[in-house]
Design a protein around this motif. Structure first.
Motif, PDB file in Angstrom:
ATOM      1  N   ILE A  49      -1.552  -2.325  13.096  1.00  0.00           N
ATOM      2  CA  ILE A  49      -2.789  -1.592  12.828  1.00  0.00           C
ATOM      3  C   ILE A  49      -3.470  -2.210  11.609  1.00  0.00           C
ATOM      4  O   ILE A  49      -2.859  -2.355  10.549  1.00  0.00           O
ATOM      5  CB  ILE A  49      -2.485  -0.098  12.557  1.00  0.00           C
ATOM      6  CG1 ILE A  49      -1.878   0.551  13.794  1.00  0.00           C
ATOM      7  CG2 ILE A  49      -3.748   0.641  12.128  1.00  0.00           C
ATOM      8  CD1 ILE A  49      -1.380   1.967  13.547  1.00  0.00           C
ATOM      9  N   CYS A  51      -5.551  -2.345   8.282  1.00  0.00           N
ATOM     10  CA  CYS A  51      -5.798  -1.364   7.225  1.00  0.00           C
ATOM     11  C   CYS A  51      -6.713  -1.933   6.152  1.00  0.00           C
ATOM     12  O   CYS A  51      -6.634  -3.117   5.811  1.00  0.00           O
ATOM     13  CB  CYS A  51      -4.479  -0.958   6.565  1.00  0.00           C
ATOM     14  SG  CYS A  51      -3.502   0.124   7.586  1.00  0.00           S
ATOM     15  N   ASP A  52      -7.572  -1.046   5.617  1.00  0.00           N
ATOM     16  CA  ASP A  52      -8.467  -1.430   4.529  1.00  0.00           C
ATOM     17  C   ASP A  52      -8.161  -0.680   3.240  1.00  0.00           C
ATOM     18  O   ASP A  52      -8.502  -1.134   2.157  1.00  0.00           O
ATOM     19  CB  ASP A  52      -9.927  -1.152   4.917  1.00  0.00           C
ATOM     20  CG  ASP A  52     -10.386  -2.033   6.066  1.00  0.00           C
ATOM     21  OD1 ASP A  52      -9.789  -3.101   6.264  1.00  0.00           O
ATOM     22  OD2 ASP A  52     -11.327  -1.630   6.769  1.00  0.00           O
ATOM     23  N   SER A  53      -7.519   0.461   3.346  1.00  0.00           N
ATOM     24  CA  SER A  53      -7.296   1.277   2.149  1.00  0.00           C
ATOM     25  C   SER A  53      -5.827   1.291   1.764  1.00  0.00           C
ATOM     26  O   SER A  53      -4.931   0.958   2.555  1.00  0.00           O
ATOM     27  CB  SER A  53      -7.776   2.716   2.398  1.00  0.00           C
ATOM     28  OG  SER A  53      -6.958   3.321   3.374  1.00  0.00           O
ATOM     29  N   GLU A  55      -4.060   3.964   1.087  1.00  0.00           N
ATOM     30  CA  GLU A  55      -3.380   5.049   1.792  1.00  0.00           C
ATOM     31  C   GLU A  55      -2.897   4.594   3.173  1.00  0.00           C
ATOM     32  O   GLU A  55      -1.805   4.944   3.616  1.00  0.00           O
ATOM     33  CB  GLU A  55      -4.295   6.273   1.942  1.00  0.00           C
ATOM     34  CG  GLU A  55      -4.604   6.995   0.663  1.00  0.00           C
ATOM     35  CD  GLU A  55      -5.807   6.380  -0.048  1.00  0.00           C
ATOM     36  OE1 GLU A  55      -6.511   5.538   0.543  1.00  0.00           O
ATOM     37  OE2 GLU A  55      -6.033   6.750  -1.214  1.00  0.00           O
ATOM     38  N   CYS A  56      -3.697   3.823   3.851  1.00  0.00           N
ATOM     39  CA  CYS A  56      -3.326   3.334   5.178  1.00  0.00           C
ATOM     40  C   CYS A  56      -2.131   2.387   5.083  1.00  0.00           C
ATOM     41  O   CYS A  56      -1.193   2.486   5.888  1.00  0.00           O
ATOM     42  CB  CYS A  56      -4.516   2.621   5.821  1.00  0.00           C
ATOM     43  SG  CYS A  56      -4.172   1.978   7.465  1.00  0.00           S
ATOM     44  N   VAL A  57      -2.150   1.490   4.110  1.00  0.00           N
ATOM     45  CA  VAL A  57      -1.038   0.544   3.938  1.00  0.00           C
ATOM     46  C   VAL A  57       0.241   1.302   3.594  1.00  0.00           C
ATOM     47  O   VAL A  57       1.319   1.003   4.134  1.00  0.00           O
ATOM     48  CB  VAL A  57      -1.376  -0.492   2.837  1.00  0.00           C
ATOM     49  CG1 VAL A  57      -0.177  -1.364   2.525  1.00  0.00           C
ATOM     50  CG2 VAL A  57      -2.554  -1.342   3.267  1.00  0.00           C
ATOM     51  N   GLY A  59       0.937   4.458   4.286  1.00  0.00           N
ATOM     52  CA  GLY A  59       1.344   5.215   5.469  1.00  0.00           C
ATOM     53  C   GLY A  59       2.021   4.326   6.500  1.00  0.00           C
ATOM     54  O   GLY A  59       3.023   4.716   7.113  1.00  0.00           O
ATOM     55  N   LYS A  60       1.487   3.125   6.697  1.00  0.00           N
ATOM     56  CA  LYS A  60       2.117   2.181   7.624  1.00  0.00           C
ATOM     57  C   LYS A  60       3.508   1.799   7.157  1.00  0.00           C
ATOM     58  O   LYS A  60       4.452   1.729   7.966  1.00  0.00           O
ATOM     59  CB  LYS A  60       1.268   0.908   7.747  1.00  0.00           C
ATOM     60  CG  LYS A  60       0.246   0.965   8.809  1.00  0.00           C
ATOM     61  CD  LYS A  60      -0.562  -0.303   8.975  1.00  0.00           C
ATOM     62  CE  LYS A  60       0.085  -1.581   8.553  1.00  0.00           C
ATOM     63  NZ  LYS A  60      -0.705  -2.764   8.833  1.00  0.00           N
TER      64      LYS A  60
END
Length: 98
Positions: A49, A51-53, A55-57, A59-60
């Motif tokens: 997936i 990611c740009d932020s 939080e996304c990194v 969460g991954k």
């Protein structure tokens, strides 16, 4: 449909003819392998997936570690739908009735 019927009857014949076959161990091994492969595929999907932020990194990373390290254990003993009942064979008919 023909192949489905053939598979059904061949499976039934195998269960009847080969009662010594340990299907429980085979099914458990197959289920464990399927869970491991499925978990690996989901982990690969999560890793791919974009990611740009931050939080996304994060969460991954958490999801990938959780998927790769924690696999729910399969129950050792599956609950039985009903207990097996032993059935006595019928008494043979006397020779004078045949």
């Amino acid at each position: 449909m023909f192949l489905l019927r053939c598979a059904f009857w061949l499976t039934l014949a195998f269960i009847i003819i080969a009662p010594s076959a340990d299907l429980k161990d085979r099914a458990t091994a197959t289920a464990t392998q399927a869970v491991a492969v499925g978990t690996a595929q989901v982990a690969k999907g999560v890793e791919s997936i974009p990611c740009d932020s931050w939080e996304c990194v994060t969460g991954k990373a958490v999801a990938t570690v959780a998927l790769n390290s924690v696999v729910p254990p399969l129950p050792e003993e599956l609950p039985a739908a009903g207990k097996l009942v032993t059935v006595t064979m019928p008494v043979p008919r006397p020779a004078d009735l045949i």
